[in-house]
Design a protein around this motif. Structure first.
Motif, mmCIF file in Angstrom:
data_model
loop_
_atom_site.group_PDB
_atom_site.id
_atom_site.type_symbol
_atom_site.label_atom_id
_atom_site.label_comp_id
_atom_site.label_asym_id
_atom_site.label_seq_id
_atom_site.Cartn_x
_atom_site.Cartn_y
_atom_site.Cartn_z
ATOM 1 N N VAL A 119 0.770 -1.221 -0.041
ATOM 2 C CA VAL A 119 0.081 0.564 -0.116
ATOM 3 C C VAL A 119 0.601 1.341 -0.001
ATOM 4 C CG1 VAL A 119 -1.477 0.932 1.353
ATOM 5 C CG2 VAL A 119 -2.221 -1.025 1.393
ATOM 6 N N PHE A 120 0.496 2.688 -1.018
ATOM 7 C CA PHE A 120 1.483 3.098 -1.288
ATOM 8 C C PHE A 120 0.919 4.422 -1.244
ATOM 9 C CE2 PHE A 120 4.889 0.412 -3.979
ATOM 10 C CZ PHE A 120 4.620 -0.191 -3.468
ATOM 11 N N THR A 121 1.114 5.167 -0.012
ATOM 12 C CA THR A 121 -0.250 6.655 -0.015
ATOM 13 C C THR A 121 1.183 7.905 -1.046
ATOM 14 O OG1 THR A 121 1.094 7.592 1.953
ATOM 15 C CG2 THR A 121 -0.829 5.896 2.001
ATOM 16 N N SER A 122 -0.540 8.636 -1.624
ATOM 17 C CA SER A 122 0.333 9.827 -2.463
ATOM 18 C C SER A 122 -0.290 10.781 -2.287
ATOM 19 C CB SER A 122 0.823 9.346 -3.709
ATOM 20 O OG SER A 122 0.124 9.733 -4.631
ATOM 21 N N GLN A 123 0.256 11.920 -2.106
ATOM 22 C CA GLN A 123 -0.418 13.415 -2.199
ATOM 23 C C GLN A 123 -1.354 14.482 -2.934
ATOM 24 O OE1 GLN A 123 2.245 15.634 0.343
ATOM 25 N NE2 GLN A 123 3.046 14.082 1.602
ATOM 26 N N LYS A 124 -1.426 14.956 -3.472
ATOM 27 C CA LYS A 124 -2.625 15.459 -4.043
ATOM 28 C C LYS A 124 -2.225 16.911 -4.469
ATOM 29 C CE LYS A 124 -6.440 13.170 -5.910
ATOM 30 N NZ LYS A 124 -6.233 13.406 -7.637
#
Length: 339
Positions: free
Chosen positions: A244-249
């Protein structure tokens, strides 16, 4: 040094011009001979290059038979996400009585690299923590790379989520934190990060990888996002872990699109994208549509895509419970009786 090549010489073609070098073997790396232009194309600006003499060779090991690979690929199974209401939104296809039948997968696809993106405070880190705790509770270890928040504070958040989920204290023993927030070299140098992760996986035998967030690995150098994300993705594939990889907008990105910092590179490379969003209810029309009072914040979740399994395509309400947990609700416009 123009002219036809003789014995012991090779041709070098540079932007349509042919140069002949004496005494050079195919595949040899040479400094720029005086007879060759200083820069490609004969320009006067740019970076001076070294010339490699030779022709492309096929990478034969990259040519694979799909039928042979099918025998080696494990059957897709669901990995419980730890987020109530999400697992039944991923599907698999089975054959029953000679016909394809769609059934719930029961979680994220095993060995998938799942991208969770959204603007600030949409629940990305909560998602990552709930996922990590759910895996640890099932006896499957997790390596959790914290890129934004120092590890002691992540541990405090995990403890709160553990209490809210009703899990035993010993569950935290199944989560190994890698503190990239406090150690800049882990953010700036991928080989060092991968060597550190190797040590963590070797010590724990973990089957899951969480990175919160990928954006911190290419902050202020978003032009490199595709290169960095691909390397992290291939690392997860090499380890055969579910990730699971989170990323920002960025503020300019449409909230419910798959676009994130670094453009669409992240979602293009990873196996699945889950978009989290929030809106402030400011009109009566929004209040009626979303079923919440004026002035409230309404949250959404949408599975934008998944190349390893089928999935629900609707935009769902996403609840942030008072105890600090995410829960997926019914699709927008559906009544509670239809959910």
């Amino acid at each position: 040094m123009h002219g036809a090549p003789g014995e012991g010489s090779v041709e070098v073609r540079v932007i349509g011009t042919v140069f002949v070098l004496e005494g050079v073997k195919i595949g040899q790396l040479v400094a720029r001979p005086p007879s060759l232009p200083r820069y490609p194309g004969g320009g006067k600006a740019g970076k001076e290059v070294r010339w490699v003499i030779g022709s492309p060779k096929p990478v034969l090991e990259s040519i694979l038979a799909a039928a042979d690979l099918a025998q080696k690929v494990p059957e897709i199974e669901g990995v419980p996400s730890g987020v109530e209401g999400l697992d039944e939104l991923f599907y698999t296809v089975v054959r029953e009585r000679g016909k394809p039948v769609v059934k719930p997968l029961g979680g994220l696809p095993r060995r998938a690299a799942v991208h969770v993106t959204g603007t600030s405070d949409t629940g990305k880190s909560l998602f990552a923590e709930q996922y990590a705790l759910a895996q640890a509770a099932r006896g499957e270890g997790v390596v959790f790379v914290t890129v934004e928040t120092p590890a002691p504070f992540v541990d405090a958040g995990l403890e709160q989520r553990r209490l809210a989920m009703g899990l035993a204290r010993g569950v935290l023993e199944g989560i190994t934190l890698v503190d990239a927030a406090s150690h800049g070299v882990l953010r700036e140098d991928l080989p060092t990060l991968f060597a550190t992760l190797d040590a963590a996986f070797e010590a724990t035998g973990a089957r899951h990888l969480v990175v919160d967030s990928l954006t911190g690995l290419y902050e202020a150098r978003e032009m490199t996002a595709r290169l960095i994300v691909r390397k992290v993705y291939l690392y997860a594939k090499e380890k055969q872990v579910t990730a699971v990889f989170t990323s920002q907008k960025r503020s300019s990105h449409e909230e419910l699109s798959a676009e994130a910092a670094g453009g669409y590179a992240v979602s293009h490379i990873l196996d699945a994208t889950i978009v989290l969003a929030k809106r402030l209810v400011m009109t009566q029309a929004q209040s009626r549509l979303w079923g919440v009072p004026l002035g409230e914040v309404v949250r959404f979740l949408r599975i934008d895509g998944c190349r390893l399994s089928g999935h629900d395509t609707k935009t769902h309400h996403l609840e942030l419970l008072p105890e600090g947990l995410l829960r997926v609700g019914p699709p927008i416009g559906a009544s509670s009786s239809e959910a």
